[in-house]
Design a protein around this motif. Structure first.
Motif, short mmCIF file in Angstrom:
data_model
loop_
_atom_site.label_atom_id
_atom_site.label_comp_id
_atom_site.label_asym_id
_atom_site.label_seq_id
_atom_site.Cartn_x
_atom_site.Cartn_y
_atom_site.Cartn_z
N THR A 187 0.84 -1.20 0.00
CA THR A 187 0.00 0.00 0.00
C THR A 187 0.87 1.25 0.00
O THR A 187 1.70 1.44 0.89
CB THR A 187 -0.93 0.00 1.23
N GLY A 188 0.65 2.09 -1.05
CA GLY A 188 1.44 3.32 -1.15
C GLY A 188 2.91 3.06 -1.39
O GLY A 188 3.74 3.96 -1.20
N GLY A 189 3.22 1.89 -1.85
CA GLY A 189 4.63 1.51 -1.96
C GLY A 189 5.31 1.99 -3.21
O GLY A 189 6.54 1.91 -3.31
N ALA A 190 4.54 2.49 -4.20
CA ALA A 190 5.17 2.95 -5.44
C ALA A 190 5.80 4.32 -5.24
O ALA A 190 5.42 5.08 -4.35
CB ALA A 190 4.14 3.01 -6.57
N ALA A 191 6.76 4.67 -6.05
CA ALA A 191 7.44 5.96 -5.94
C ALA A 191 6.47 7.11 -6.16
O ALA A 191 6.67 8.21 -5.64
CB ALA A 191 8.58 6.04 -6.96
N ASN A 192 5.34 6.88 -6.89
CA ASN A 192 4.35 7.94 -7.13
C ASN A 192 3.31 8.00 -6.02
O ASN A 192 2.33 8.75 -6.12
CB ASN A 192 3.67 7.76 -8.49
N GLY A 193 3.50 7.20 -4.98
CA GLY A 193 2.58 7.21 -3.85
C GLY A 193 1.44 6.24 -3.97
O GLY A 193 0.66 6.07 -3.03
N CYS A 194 1.27 5.62 -5.14
CA CYS A 194 0.19 4.64 -5.32
C CYS A 194 0.65 3.27 -4.80
O CYS A 194 1.78 3.09 -4.37
CB CYS A 194 -0.18 4.55 -6.80
N ASP A 195 -0.28 2.34 -4.87
CA ASP A 195 0.07 0.99 -4.45
C ASP A 195 1.06 0.38 -5.43
O ASP A 195 1.05 0.68 -6.63
CB ASP A 195 -1.19 0.11 -4.37
#
Length: 575
Positions: A187-195
């Motif tokens: 959750t929120g783990g992508a660099a863009n703040g998304c999952d």
């Protein structure tokens, strides 16, 4: 009585700006009775009423003067004639504050979708949508909001792993086999703040098991650091990450221990004896030892103990008296007294040593008449004597007719009389008056040259027949051939290009007719296979340098008599 606004011009011609109840004016004969009429002024002056019309509006304002104002104004006036409560004009000054609609940008970043205040759900970025909130601004005007929306999407990625035996993933599970379907959401783990949705791509490899076959003498120190003194087929050692697949390599030892061989070398020698240790002994010895590295048939060292008996040469004097000449045991014929000549009879002493005889010769002369001739027939050799006649010194006065053997003679020689099978020697002759040669061995003609190069396959005696016309002479020599059936094989090599120990090969390959070498890595893959007179491995396989490791070899050698010997073992490659 008068009421006026601001000013009043009376009959007396004066203009009054304030109320007055005292001013008079006489109108001569103006009264009805013909008298003067004296009029007293009763004046009330009312002023124009001034007021301020205060307003706050958004963007524009329409005032009572009929004008539309778009900015704040505090100077505009408007007069309402008689509009005041006192009947005068009402002068109104505008006090206007113009406030503008407030424009703002609503910046948002969302994942996949976003529902805005306008009730719409957006699935892509948007910088043009607007929404008006009536009176929503702090100044009471409308608030016009422009959407500045960035839509980021969920990030999908693949987590590639190679592990040995098991793997613990971020989802908390332990995997024991290949897997390319497992997924986990951060959750929120992508660099863009998304999952971040991660898919596992897992390759499971397993620990590699191999057997290290070793043969050693007395002791063997293995890769586990332990020294073994007896056979062992159970010890194991783990080389962390040592397998080609990156997993651990578990090696099981298969060790055969053989022992040093002890033997006694019994020798009897005369005066001195030079032993295999390079020392020369002058007295009996039964304690000296010498180690022949790898000299035992089992491949271990051979420890030889010397049992030496030294006996000495025997010296004696041979006293002789002869007439005219004396042929001694040394083959020389003496014609005068001699007390210095010496002759060694090899092994002639009773103790088996040489017997050194010194001649003590007295020669008495006689009168001799001689005639000589030669013959190739030994039966003709000799002297026919006429006489003798005895003289005063005890010698005869005689006539001799002497027939001697023709001077042809030959001796057989070799560059070496003890060789390993397959090695060359040179057989050669030394002689006088020889015109033809014949070398035979085992009843076979070998050569008709005085000297030649030969490769014996077995121990044999070589006979040399030399001839000159009707004369001939014979000699022989024995060549002892040693069989070499055990290849000498190193247990390590360093193919690093320094020209020292760069090639793995049989050290004594020249002792065999042919050599075959096969080498395998720890996974049983054949990395070298070659046969010939002296093949060798340079540590490469398919033009690539092989890693530092232990390898297994199988070597077959064929002797010059056709015997085939096969040995196997372990080889360490270092760089």
């Amino acid at each position: 009585m008068h009421t006026a606004c601001n000013t009043f011009t009376w009959i007396d011609g004066n203009t009054y700006t304030s109320s007055n109840t005292s001013a008079t004016h006489t109108i001569s004969g103006g009264a009805a009775n013909g008298c003067d009429s004296v009029i007293t002024l009763d004046l009330t002056i009312n002023n124009t009423v001034n007021s301020t019309d205060v307003h706050t509006a958004c963007n524009t304002f329409d005032w009572i003067d009929g004008n539309t104002y778009t900015s704040s104004n505090t100077s505009a006036t408007h007069t309402i004639s008689g509009g005041a409560a006192n009947g005068c004009d009402s002068v109104i000054t505008l006090d206007l504050t113009i406030n503008n609609t407030v424009n703002s940008t609503d910046v948002h970043t969302a994942c996949n979708t976003f529902t805005w205040i306008d009730g719409n759900t957006y699935t892509s970025s948007n910088t043009s949508a607007t929404h008006t909130i009536s009176g929503g601004a702090a100044n009471g005007c409308d608030s016009v909001i422009t959407l500045d929306l960035t839509i980021n999407n969920t990030v999908n990625s693949t987590d590639v792993h190679t592990a040995c035996n098991t793997f613990d993933w971020i989802d908390g599970n332990t995997y024991t086999s290949n897997n390319s379907t497992a997924m986990h959401t951060i959750t929120g783990g992508a660099a863009n703040g998304c999952d971040s949705i991660v898919t596992l791509n897992l390759t499971i490899t397993n620990t590699v098991n191999s057997i290290d076959i070793q043969t050693a003498c007395n002791t063997y120190t293995w890769i586990d650091g332990n020294t073994y003194t007896s056979n062992n087929s159970t010890a194991t050692h783990t080389i962390a990450g040592g397998a080609a697949n990156g997993c651990d390599s578990i090696v099981t030892l298969n060790l055969t221990i053989t022992n040093t061989v002890n033997s006694i070398d019994i020798q009897t020698a005369c005066n001195t004896f030079t032993w295999i240790d390079g020392n020369t002994y002058t007295s009996s010895n039964n304690t000296a030892t010498h180690t022949i590295t790898g000299g035992a048939t089992n491949g271990c060292d051979s420890i030889v103990t010397l049992n030496l008996t030294i006996t000495n040469t025997v010296n004696s004097i041979d006293i002789q008296t002869a007439c005219n000449t004396y042929t001694w045991i040394d083959g020389n014929t003496y014609t005068s007294n001699n007390s210095t000549a010496m002759h060694t009879i090899i092994g002639g002493a009773a103790n088996g040593c040489d017997s050194i005889v010194t001649l003590n010769l007295t020669i008495n002369n006689s009168v001799v008449a001689t005639s000589t001739s030669t013959s190739c027939n030994p039966a003709d050799v000799g002297t026919n004597m006429t006489g003798p006649f005895t003289m005063a010194n005890g010698c005869d006065s005689t006539h001799y007719d002497t027939v001697s053997l023709a001077s042809i003679n030959v001796s057989a020689h070799a560059s070496d009389t003890l060789i390993y099978q397959g090695n060359e020697i040179v057989l050669y002759s030394i002689g006088d008056n020889v015109t033809s040669y014949s070398w035979t061995a085992n009843n076979n003609l070998i050569s008709t040259d005085s000297s030649f190069t030969h490769t014996p396959n077995e121990t044999a005696t070589y006979y040399l027949l030399a001839t000159n016309g009707d004369c001939e002479d014979v000699d022989s020599i024995t060549i002892q051939v040693l069989l070499e059936t055990a290849p000498l094989i190193p247990n390590s090599f360093t193919p690093n290009g320094d020209t020292h120990n760069d090639i793995f090969q049989v050290v004594n390959a020249d002792k065999f007719r042919s050599v075959s070498i096969r080498v395998y890595n720890r996974w049983g893959e054949e990395v070298f296979n070659q046969s010939g007179s002296n093949p060798g491995w340079d540590g490469n396989f398919k033009l690539k340098e092989q890693p530092v490791d232990y390898y297994q070899y199988v070597i077959s050698v064929e002797s010059f008599t056709g015997e085939v010997t096969t040995v196997s073992g372990s080889l360490a490659l270092f760089r």
